[in-house]
Structures are given as structure tokens and as C-alpha cells.
Design a protein around this motif. Sequence first.
Motif, PDB file in Angstrom:
ATOM      1  N   TYR A  35       0.888  -1.158   0.000  1.00  0.00           N
ATOM      2  CA  TYR A  35       0.000   0.000   0.000  1.00  0.00           C
ATOM      3  C   TYR A  35       0.930   1.212   0.000  1.00  0.00           C
ATOM      4  O   TYR A  35       1.469   1.567   1.055  1.00  0.00           O
ATOM      5  CB  TYR A  35      -0.883   0.023   1.244  1.00  0.00           C
ATOM      6  CG  TYR A  35      -1.844  -1.155   1.354  1.00  0.00           C
ATOM      7  CD1 TYR A  35      -2.991  -1.206   0.555  1.00  0.00           C
ATOM      8  CD2 TYR A  35      -1.626  -2.187   2.262  1.00  0.00           C
ATOM      9  CE1 TYR A  35      -3.884  -2.270   0.664  1.00  0.00           C
ATOM     10  CE2 TYR A  35      -2.512  -3.247   2.379  1.00  0.00           C
ATOM     11  CZ  TYR A  35      -3.634  -3.279   1.573  1.00  0.00           C
ATOM     12  OH  TYR A  35      -4.520  -4.315   1.680  1.00  0.00           O
ATOM     13  N   ALA A  71       2.646  -4.826   2.644  1.00  0.00           N
ATOM     14  CA  ALA A  71       1.714  -5.564   3.511  1.00  0.00           C
ATOM     15  C   ALA A  71       1.925  -7.074   3.407  1.00  0.00           C
ATOM     16  O   ALA A  71       1.719  -7.798   4.381  1.00  0.00           O
ATOM     17  CB  ALA A  71       0.276  -5.199   3.145  1.00  0.00           C
ATOM     18  N   SER A 127      -1.769 -11.903  14.095  1.00  0.00           N
ATOM     19  CA  SER A 127      -2.269 -10.797  14.918  1.00  0.00           C
ATOM     20  C   SER A 127      -2.689  -9.607  14.056  1.00  0.00           C
ATOM     21  O   SER A 127      -2.610  -9.671  12.825  1.00  0.00           O
ATOM     22  CB  SER A 127      -1.220 -10.416  15.960  1.00  0.00           C
ATOM     23  OG  SER A 127       0.042 -10.448  15.378  1.00  0.00           O
ATOM     24  N   ASN A 128      -3.115  -8.524  14.711  1.00  0.00           N
ATOM     25  CA  ASN A 128      -3.567  -7.318  14.012  1.00  0.00           C
ATOM     26  C   ASN A 128      -2.514  -6.834  13.031  1.00  0.00           C
ATOM     27  O   ASN A 128      -1.342  -6.723  13.388  1.00  0.00           O
ATOM     28  CB  ASN A 128      -3.774  -6.167  15.009  1.00  0.00           C
ATOM     29  CG  ASN A 128      -5.058  -6.316  15.777  1.00  0.00           C
ATOM     30  OD1 ASN A 128      -5.037  -6.363  16.985  1.00  0.00           O
ATOM     31  ND2 ASN A 128      -6.165  -6.392  15.087  1.00  0.00           N
ATOM     32  N   GLY A 129      -2.951  -6.542  11.830  1.00  0.00           N
ATOM     33  CA  GLY A 129      -2.038  -5.947  10.857  1.00  0.00           C
ATOM     34  C   GLY A 129      -1.075  -6.930  10.217  1.00  0.00           C
ATOM     35  O   GLY A 129      -0.170  -6.538   9.482  1.00  0.00           O
ATOM     36  N   ALA A 130      -1.258  -8.238  10.457  1.00  0.00           N
ATOM     37  CA  ALA A 130      -0.339  -9.244   9.891  1.00  0.00           C
ATOM     38  C   ALA A 130      -0.491  -9.351   8.373  1.00  0.00           C
ATOM     39  O   ALA A 130       0.417  -9.815   7.691  1.00  0.00           O
ATOM     40  CB  ALA A 130      -0.590 -10.603  10.537  1.00  0.00           C
ATOM     41  N   GLY A 131      -1.657  -8.939   7.853  1.00  0.00           N
ATOM     42  CA  GLY A 131      -1.877  -9.006   6.408  1.00  0.00           C
ATOM     43  C   GLY A 131      -2.961  -9.983   6.003  1.00  0.00           C
ATOM     44  O   GLY A 131      -3.135 -10.265   4.814  1.00  0.00           O
ATOM     45  N   LYS A 132      -3.727 -10.475   6.965  1.00  0.00           N
ATOM     46  CA  LYS A 132      -4.740 -11.513   6.670  1.00  0.00           C
ATOM     47  C   LYS A 132      -5.802 -10.987   5.695  1.00  0.00           C
ATOM     48  O   LYS A 132      -6.115 -11.639   4.702  1.00  0.00           O
ATOM     49  CB  LYS A 132      -5.415 -11.995   7.974  1.00  0.00           C
ATOM     50  CG  LYS A 132      -4.431 -12.496   9.015  1.00  0.00           C
ATOM     51  CD  LYS A 132      -5.118 -12.937  10.293  1.00  0.00           C
ATOM     52  CE  LYS A 132      -5.892 -11.871  11.052  1.00  0.00           C
ATOM     53  NZ  LYS A 132      -5.064 -10.729  11.543  1.00  0.00           N
ATOM     54  N   SER A 133      -6.354  -9.817   6.011  1.00  0.00           N
ATOM     55  CA  SER A 133      -7.396  -9.264   5.127  1.00  0.00           C
ATOM     56  C   SER A 133      -6.825  -8.960   3.741  1.00  0.00           C
ATOM     57  O   SER A 133      -7.526  -9.093   2.739  1.00  0.00           O
ATOM     58  CB  SER A 133      -7.986  -7.975   5.705  1.00  0.00           C
ATOM     59  OG  SER A 133      -8.610  -8.250   6.929  1.00  0.00           O
ATOM     60  N   THR A 134      -5.560  -8.567   3.713  1.00  0.00           N
ATOM     61  CA  THR A 134      -4.939  -8.257   2.410  1.00  0.00           C
ATOM     62  C   THR A 134      -4.856  -9.514   1.542  1.00  0.00           C
ATOM     63  O   THR A 134      -5.026  -9.439   0.321  1.00  0.00           O
ATOM     64  CB  THR A 134      -3.546  -7.614   2.645  1.00  0.00           C
ATOM     65  OG1 THR A 134      -3.728  -6.436   3.436  1.00  0.00           O
ATOM     66  CG2 THR A 134      -2.875  -7.259   1.342  1.00  0.00           C
ATOM     67  N   GLU A 181     -15.181  -8.759   6.556  1.00  0.00           N
ATOM     68  CA  GLU A 181     -15.122  -8.268   7.932  1.00  0.00           C
ATOM     69  C   GLU A 181     -16.050  -7.058   8.030  1.00  0.00           C
ATOM     70  O   GLU A 181     -16.125  -6.255   7.098  1.00  0.00           O
ATOM     71  CB  GLU A 181     -13.678  -7.846   8.249  1.00  0.00           C
ATOM     72  CG  GLU A 181     -13.445  -7.528   9.692  1.00  0.00           C
ATOM     73  CD  GLU A 181     -12.016  -7.063   9.959  1.00  0.00           C
ATOM     74  OE1 GLU A 181     -11.744  -6.709  11.092  1.00  0.00           O
ATOM     75  OE2 GLU A 181     -11.194  -7.058   9.024  1.00  0.00           O
ATOM     76  N   GLU A 185     -12.879 -12.927   9.563  1.00  0.00           N
ATOM     77  CA  GLU A 185     -13.171 -12.710  10.983  1.00  0.00           C
ATOM     78  C   GLU A 185     -14.632 -12.964  11.364  1.00  0.00           C
ATOM     79  O   GLU A 185     -15.276 -12.087  11.950  1.00  0.00           O
ATOM     80  CB  GLU A 185     -12.831 -11.259  11.377  1.00  0.00           C
ATOM     81  CG  GLU A 185     -11.421 -10.838  11.063  1.00  0.00           C
ATOM     82  CD  GLU A 185     -10.439 -11.075  12.197  1.00  0.00           C
ATOM     83  OE1 GLU A 185     -10.822 -11.710  13.203  1.00  0.00           O
ATOM     84  OE2 GLU A 185      -9.290 -10.665  12.045  1.00  0.00           O
ATOM     85  N   GLN A 211      -8.670 -13.848  14.082  1.00  0.00           N
ATOM     86  CA  GLN A 211      -7.781 -13.559  15.212  1.00  0.00           C
ATOM     87  C   GLN A 211      -8.022 -14.583  16.309  1.00  0.00           C
ATOM     88  O   GLN A 211      -7.171 -14.817  17.151  1.00  0.00           O
ATOM     89  CB  GLN A 211      -8.074 -12.169  15.752  1.00  0.00           C
ATOM     90  CG  GLN A 211      -7.364 -11.103  14.955  1.00  0.00           C
ATOM     91  CD  GLN A 211      -7.496  -9.757  15.602  1.00  0.00           C
ATOM     92  OE1 GLN A 211      -7.245  -9.577  16.782  1.00  0.00           O
ATOM     93  NE2 GLN A 211      -7.897  -8.796  14.795  1.00  0.00           N
TER      94      GLN A 211
HETATM   95  P1  ATP Z   1      -6.587  -7.151  11.341  1.00  0.00           P
HETATM   96  O1  ATP Z   1      -6.625  -8.485  11.999  1.00  0.00           O
HETATM   97  O2  ATP Z   1      -6.249  -6.030  12.301  1.00  0.00           O
HETATM   98  O3  ATP Z   1      -7.751  -6.857  10.459  1.00  0.00           O
HETATM   99  P2  ATP Z   1      -4.942  -7.997   9.110  1.00  0.00           P
HETATM  100  O4  ATP Z   1      -4.017  -9.110   9.450  1.00  0.00           O
HETATM  101  O5  ATP Z   1      -6.163  -8.335   8.363  1.00  0.00           O
HETATM  102  O6  ATP Z   1      -5.260  -7.151  10.398  1.00  0.00           O
HETATM  103  P3  ATP Z   1      -4.394  -6.149   6.968  1.00  0.00           P
HETATM  104  O7  ATP Z   1      -5.677  -5.385   7.137  1.00  0.00           O
HETATM  105  O8  ATP Z   1      -4.247  -7.024   5.801  1.00  0.00           O
HETATM  106  O9  ATP Z   1      -4.042  -6.959   8.285  1.00  0.00           O
HETATM  107  O10 ATP Z   1      -3.219  -5.062   6.965  1.00  0.00           O
HETATM  108  C1  ATP Z   1      -1.846  -5.398   6.719  1.00  0.00           C
HETATM  109  C2  ATP Z   1      -0.994  -4.126   6.759  1.00  0.00           C
HETATM  110  O11 ATP Z   1      -1.314  -3.275   5.652  1.00  0.00           O
HETATM  111  C3  ATP Z   1      -1.193  -3.272   7.996  1.00  0.00           C
HETATM  112  O12 ATP Z   1       0.050  -2.719   8.348  1.00  0.00           O
HETATM  113  C4  ATP Z   1      -2.149  -2.189   7.541  1.00  0.00           C
HETATM  114  O13 ATP Z   1      -1.969  -0.999   8.287  1.00  0.00           O
HETATM  115  C5  ATP Z   1      -1.742  -1.993   6.107  1.00  0.00           C
HETATM  116  N1  ATP Z   1      -2.886  -1.572   5.268  1.00  0.00           N
HETATM  117  C6  ATP Z   1      -4.046  -2.261   5.078  1.00  0.00           C
HETATM  118  N2  ATP Z   1      -4.869  -1.602   4.249  1.00  0.00           N
HETATM  119  C7  ATP Z   1      -4.220  -0.459   3.909  1.00  0.00           C
HETATM  120  C8  ATP Z   1      -4.531   0.664   3.079  1.00  0.00           C
HETATM  121  N3  ATP Z   1      -5.698   0.720   2.406  1.00  0.00           N
HETATM  122  N4  ATP Z   1      -3.634   1.655   2.985  1.00  0.00           N
HETATM  123  C9  ATP Z   1      -2.445   1.601   3.657  1.00  0.00           C
HETATM  124  N5  ATP Z   1      -2.075   0.571   4.440  1.00  0.00           N
HETATM  125  C10 ATP Z   1      -2.947  -0.443   4.584  1.00  0.00           C
END
Ligand code: ATP
Length: 237
Positions: free
Chosen positions: A14, A19, A38-45, A85, A162, A195
Motif C-alpha cells: 500500500y 503488507a 495478529s492485528n495488521g499481519a496481512g490476513k485481510s490483504t 469483515e 473474521e 484472530q
Molecule cells: P486485522 O486483523 O487487524 O484486520 P490484518 O491481518 O487483516 O489485520 P491487513 O488489514 O491485511 O491486516 O493489513 C496489513 C498491513 O497493511 C497493515 O500494516 C495495515 O496498516 C496496512 N494496510 C491495510 N490496508 C491499507 C490501506 N488501504 N492503505 C495503507 N495501508 C494499509
Amino acid sequence: MSGELSIKGLNVSYGPVEALHDVSFDVPGGQIAALVGSNGAGKSTVLKSICGLVTPTDGTISVGGETVGPRPGDALKRGVAMSPEGRRLFARLSVEENLQMGAYTISDAKASREMLERVYGYFPRLRERHRQMAGSLSGGEQQMAAIGRALMAQPKLLLLDEPSLGIAPIIVAELGKIITEINRDLGMTVLLVEQNANMALSLAETGIVLETGQVTMTGTGRELLDSPAIRSAYLGI
Ligand code: ATP
């Protein structure tokens, strides 16, 4: 129904933030897999990449042996549906209208009616409330409606982001049982992002651990549940 998922060398950034870095994993067709971290690991990405909602800088994704391109419609054509989510229901439409929205690509009306019956079978609460506006459902009911809506697309690969978030523990256990039933009855491949590592790994044949954008561990759900590193990092044991 063959919805095996194969991800190879996936990189997503991003802007300046990387990510996902070189993420690769496979989910055999018909299995439940859990992607935990955990939070921000990149799962949603990872899920957004499969659905074409973000464009990877590198890597390939295939479903049922066919490459999924980086456009949103592509994944749907390959038989992928996601329960996102935050649920994203149409708050001012009824429960049943929301479910029917999930079937907008299905031209076989009889098959859609049968799937609607199945969804009501899995989630009797949705049948009871089929005329209620989706915005007035409880958190757990909205989660059920979002999963039901994804099922209405009759996917080969079901992505659940989630599903246990914000849901009472007793309903999480019920949801886990229903996800297992859906997988068994319909032979759908399920990728479950959570999570709640305990819930997800207990259901999953394959587990994948993601940390700061990289896969750090894979194994069966049982192996990961038994791993001391996972137990201390994700299960608080
Ligand atoms: P959570 O469990 O908190 O939802 P996650 O594991 O699903 O977290 P992601 O949402 O995939 O994590 O985010 C992975 C990384 O990419 C994080 O550092 C997040 O801040 C960053 N990120 C996600 N979406 C964007 C965006 N649209 N713009 C900039 N950075 C982003």
C-alpha cells in the motif's frame, strides 16, 4: 466442486507499506483452512488479493487450477465468494433481500431457491427474521446473514473474514459447527481468517500463520494448536 486455492509469491504494497511479502500457500479442494495472525499481519490483504480488491505487485493466485486476475469480477467468475469483515450488509434491505443479492450471478432460479432453503436450514434465525431490515439485526445475526449471502453465490471457495469478531462465545461455537457442516455438505473449500486462532485452528485441516506480511508456519490445525510457539503467541497459554 473443486475449489483448491494456490497462492505463489504474493507481494502487496500500500504505497510505501509492504503488507505481504512472498506469501505462498496451498489449500486442497474441499478443505477448511485457517489463516491466523495478529492485528495488521496481512490476513485481510490476502483475502482482498484473492477477490481482486487490491492489485499485487507480484505473485499468482489460482482457484480450481485457473488463474484469478486482479479484477474484482474475476474471482466471482472462478467461483469465489467472500463474507467480509464488518459484514457490509445493505442495512435498509430485508434479510431475504440481502441474501438474494448474493445470488445475482446465478441464473438458475430453482438452484437459488434451494440454496436459500439451505441457508435458512443452517441459520433458522434468519428465516424467522427474513423480513426484518438487516441493519436492525444483532451482531451475530448480521454475521450469519453475511455468510448466508456469500453462500447464495454457490461458490467453490468461500472466504470468511473474521466471522467471530464481536460475537458472544456461545455463538462462536455454534458458528464453528455450522462452518464445518457447510464444508461437509457442500464440499466447498473454506478459507477462514481469524484472530480467534483457537476457534479457527480447531476447525481447520490446514493452518497458515502470517506475521508482518510473511508466512511463518504451516501445518495441520492440530499441529499448530499443539505448537508451543503458537500456544504462547496466539492462545495465551
Ligand atoms: P486485522 O486483523 O487487524 O484486520 P490484518 O491481518 O487483516 O489485520 P491487513 O488489514 O491485511 O491486516 O493489513 C496489513 C498491513 O497493511 C497493515 O500494516 C495495515 O496498516 C496496512 N494496510 C491495510 N490496508 C491499507 C490501506 N488501504 N492503505 C495503507 N495501508 C494499509
